[in-house]
Every structure is written in C-alpha cells, then in structure tokens.
Design a protein around this motif. Structure first.
Motif, mmCIF file in Angstrom:
data_model
loop_
_atom_site.group_PDB
_atom_site.id
_atom_site.type_symbol
_atom_site.label_atom_id
_atom_site.label_comp_id
_atom_site.label_asym_id
_atom_site.label_seq_id
_atom_site.Cartn_x
_atom_site.Cartn_y
_atom_site.Cartn_z
ATOM 1 N N VAL A 1 0.565 8.495 -12.248
ATOM 2 C CA VAL A 1 0.760 7.339 -11.367
ATOM 3 C C VAL A 1 0.951 6.080 -12.205
ATOM 4 N N MET B 1 0.827 -1.184 0.000
ATOM 5 C CA MET B 1 0.000 0.000 0.000
ATOM 6 C C MET B 1 0.872 1.248 0.000
ATOM 7 N N SER B 2 1.984 1.203 0.691
ATOM 8 C CA SER B 2 2.879 2.356 0.777
ATOM 9 C C SER B 2 3.437 2.726 -0.592
ATOM 10 N N ASN B 3 3.736 1.708 -1.411
ATOM 11 C CA ASN B 3 4.272 1.958 -2.743
ATOM 12 C C ASN B 3 3.272 2.726 -3.604
ATOM 13 N N SER B 4 2.008 2.345 -3.534
ATOM 14 C CA SER B 4 0.963 3.026 -4.282
ATOM 15 C C SER B 4 0.790 4.458 -3.784
ATOM 16 N N THR B 5 0.857 4.637 -2.477
ATOM 17 C CA THR B 5 0.740 5.967 -1.893
ATOM 18 C C THR B 5 1.919 6.840 -2.307
ATOM 19 N N ASP B 6 3.119 6.276 -2.311
ATOM 20 C CA ASP B 6 4.299 7.020 -2.728
ATOM 21 C C ASP B 6 4.190 7.461 -4.177
ATOM 22 N N TYR C 1 1.425 7.906 -5.874
ATOM 23 C CA TYR C 1 0.385 8.933 -5.954
ATOM 24 C C TYR C 1 0.942 10.284 -5.501
ATOM 25 N N GLN C 2 1.687 10.289 -4.408
ATOM 26 C CA GLN C 2 2.249 11.539 -3.904
ATOM 27 C C GLN C 2 3.243 12.146 -4.890
ATOM 28 N N ARG D 1 1.246 13.564 -7.689
ATOM 29 C CA ARG D 1 0.565 14.775 -7.210
ATOM 30 C C ARG D 1 1.537 15.951 -7.168
ATOM 31 N N GLN E 1 -3.707 10.562 -12.146
ATOM 32 C CA GLN E 1 -3.826 9.111 -12.283
ATOM 33 C C GLN E 1 -2.982 8.592 -13.448
#
Length: 91
Positions: free
Chosen positions: A84, A1-6, A8-9, A12, A81
C-alpha cells in the motif's frame, strides 16, 4: 477514504496472487514428482521423458513468478501494508 481503500484492495489482491502462485508452484512440483515416479515404474532404463514437461512447467512458473515477485517475496499483513505504501508513493 476511497483512494486509501482502493490502494489497500489492490495491495491485498497482489498478496493473494503471490500466495496463489506458491500453491500452484507446489502443485507443479507434485506433478513433476508423479511424472518421475511413472517414468521410473515403467521404463527406468529408458529415455527420461519427464524432463520436457518439467522444463515447460518451470518456464511457465518463472514467467508468472518473476513479474509477480520482482525482488520481494512472502505474504503477511506487513507485506500488504508495505505494498500500500509503495503504491501510494507512485501515485
């Protein structure tokens, strides 16, 4: 999950950078217009000195914008998106 969040950030942040670039470019255009007005009000028949700071601002804007935008532009959630997905593909 952290990889996806990273991812996305990071995407962004890139979208924010592109939005900031557009606002800075608009500010540079206003500054250029002010310089032209100053020239016109002081020495309309004289040497057009605003050309030099305008050229400098354009060079700086291009040097910042070309790597930032590449072949794409615009800011939206769809762009975030897409960024990402592109970053995920290059991992």
């Amino acid at each position: 999950m952290s990889n996806s969040t990273d991812l996305y950030q990071a995407a962004r942040q890139r979208v924010i950078a592109k939005t900031t670039y557009k606002w800075v470019f608009a500010a540079l255009a206003v500054i250029a217009a002010i310089q032209v007005v100053i020239w016109y009000l002081t020495t309309p028949e004289g040497y057009f000195w605003p050309v030099w700071p305008i050229i400098g601002m354009l060079i700086a804007a291009l040097a910042w914008g070309i790597p930032l935008f590449g072949r794409h532009g615009g800011v939206s959630e769809e762009r975030v998106q897409a960024e990402v997905a592109r970053m995920r593909a290059h991992q």
